[in-house]
Design an enzyme around this catalytic site. Structure first.
Site, PDB file in Angstrom:
ATOM      1  N   GLU A  42       0.827  -1.212   0.000  1.00  0.00           N
ATOM      2  CA  GLU A  42       0.000   0.000   0.000  1.00  0.00           C
ATOM      3  C   GLU A  42       0.862   1.263   0.000  1.00  0.00           C
ATOM      4  O   GLU A  42       0.610   2.193  -0.761  1.00  0.00           O
ATOM      5  CB  GLU A  42      -0.955   0.006   1.195  1.00  0.00           C
ATOM      6  CG  GLU A  42      -2.022  -1.053   1.139  1.00  0.00           C
ATOM      7  CD  GLU A  42      -3.046  -0.845   0.035  1.00  0.00           C
ATOM      8  OE1 GLU A  42      -3.206   0.299  -0.457  1.00  0.00           O
ATOM      9  OE2 GLU A  42      -3.683  -1.836  -0.355  1.00  0.00           O
ATOM     10  N   ASN A  46       1.183   3.828  -3.137  1.00  0.00           N
ATOM     11  CA  ASN A  46       0.858   5.249  -2.977  1.00  0.00           C
ATOM     12  C   ASN A  46       1.989   6.138  -3.469  1.00  0.00           C
ATOM     13  O   ASN A  46       1.747   7.151  -4.134  1.00  0.00           O
ATOM     14  CB  ASN A  46       0.557   5.574  -1.507  1.00  0.00           C
ATOM     15  CG  ASN A  46      -0.851   5.215  -1.101  1.00  0.00           C
ATOM     16  OD1 ASN A  46      -1.679   4.808  -1.910  1.00  0.00           O
ATOM     17  ND2 ASN A  46      -1.122   5.358   0.191  1.00  0.00           N
ATOM     18  N   ARG A 101      -8.903   3.806  -8.137  1.00  0.00           N
ATOM     19  CA  ARG A 101      -8.271   3.612  -6.838  1.00  0.00           C
ATOM     20  C   ARG A 101      -9.372   3.599  -5.787  1.00  0.00           C
ATOM     21  O   ARG A 101     -10.299   4.404  -5.831  1.00  0.00           O
ATOM     22  CB  ARG A 101      -7.276   4.737  -6.526  1.00  0.00           C
ATOM     23  CG  ARG A 101      -6.220   4.988  -7.599  1.00  0.00           C
ATOM     24  CD  ARG A 101      -5.461   3.780  -8.043  1.00  0.00           C
ATOM     25  NE  ARG A 101      -4.795   3.086  -6.950  1.00  0.00           N
ATOM     26  CZ  ARG A 101      -4.263   1.896  -7.057  1.00  0.00           C
ATOM     27  NH1 ARG A 101      -4.316   1.246  -8.195  1.00  0.00           N
ATOM     28  NH2 ARG A 101      -3.684   1.328  -6.023  1.00  0.00           N
TER      29      ARG A 101
END
Length: 143
Positions: A42, A46, A101
């Site tokens: 994650e 990002n 997303r």
């Protein structure tokens, strides 16, 4: 452990596996290992998608520190930064809806670690610090 790599999406799996392999010395449970792999994925995703806006000319850095059964993982980029960290932490918030997303990255990270600290400023990049206390294992307790 420190890693630096290009902000290419294929490097997300490399980062996840490298951190997991490094932390295998602590004999984490399968659940703990999956949680660590997930938060690394994650944070790195990002950095690539939001920090560098899918440009592959940026550098993502990961630093992992182990003290006993406490793991600290720092993921950093020098990308566009986050204007409003509190807004970015809200479930379902995304700056890239066109990329489908989910806006759950920080929420997922928060649920899998004991501490999550985000430091960022527009134009200066982002630093995500994740701390997880692993359960005690007989092998780790022996002296």
């Amino acid at each position: 452990m420190s890693l630096s790599f290009a902000s290419r999406s294929e490097n997300e799996s490399f980062a996840r596996v490298a951190v997991a392999a490094f932390l295998s010395q602590l004999d984490p449970t399968l659940e703990e290992l999956m949680e660590i792999k997930t938060v690394v994925s994650e944070a790195v995703t990002n950095a690539i998608i939001h920090g560098y806006e899918n440009r592959d000319d940026g550098i993502v850095r990961i630093h992992v520190t182990v003290e006993g059964n406490r793991v600290e993982i720092v993921v950093e980029d020098d990308g566009v930064g986050i204007a409003d960290i509190e807004q970015a932490r809200q479930p379902l918030f995304t700056t890239k809806p066109e990329l489908e997303r989910s806006g759950m990255g920080f929420t997922i990270m928060e649920n899998f670690v004991d501490e999550l600290t985000i430091t960022s400023a527009p134009g200066k990049g982002t630093r995500v610090r994740l701390v997880k206390q692993l359960s005690s294992h007989p092998a780790a307790v022996r002296q």
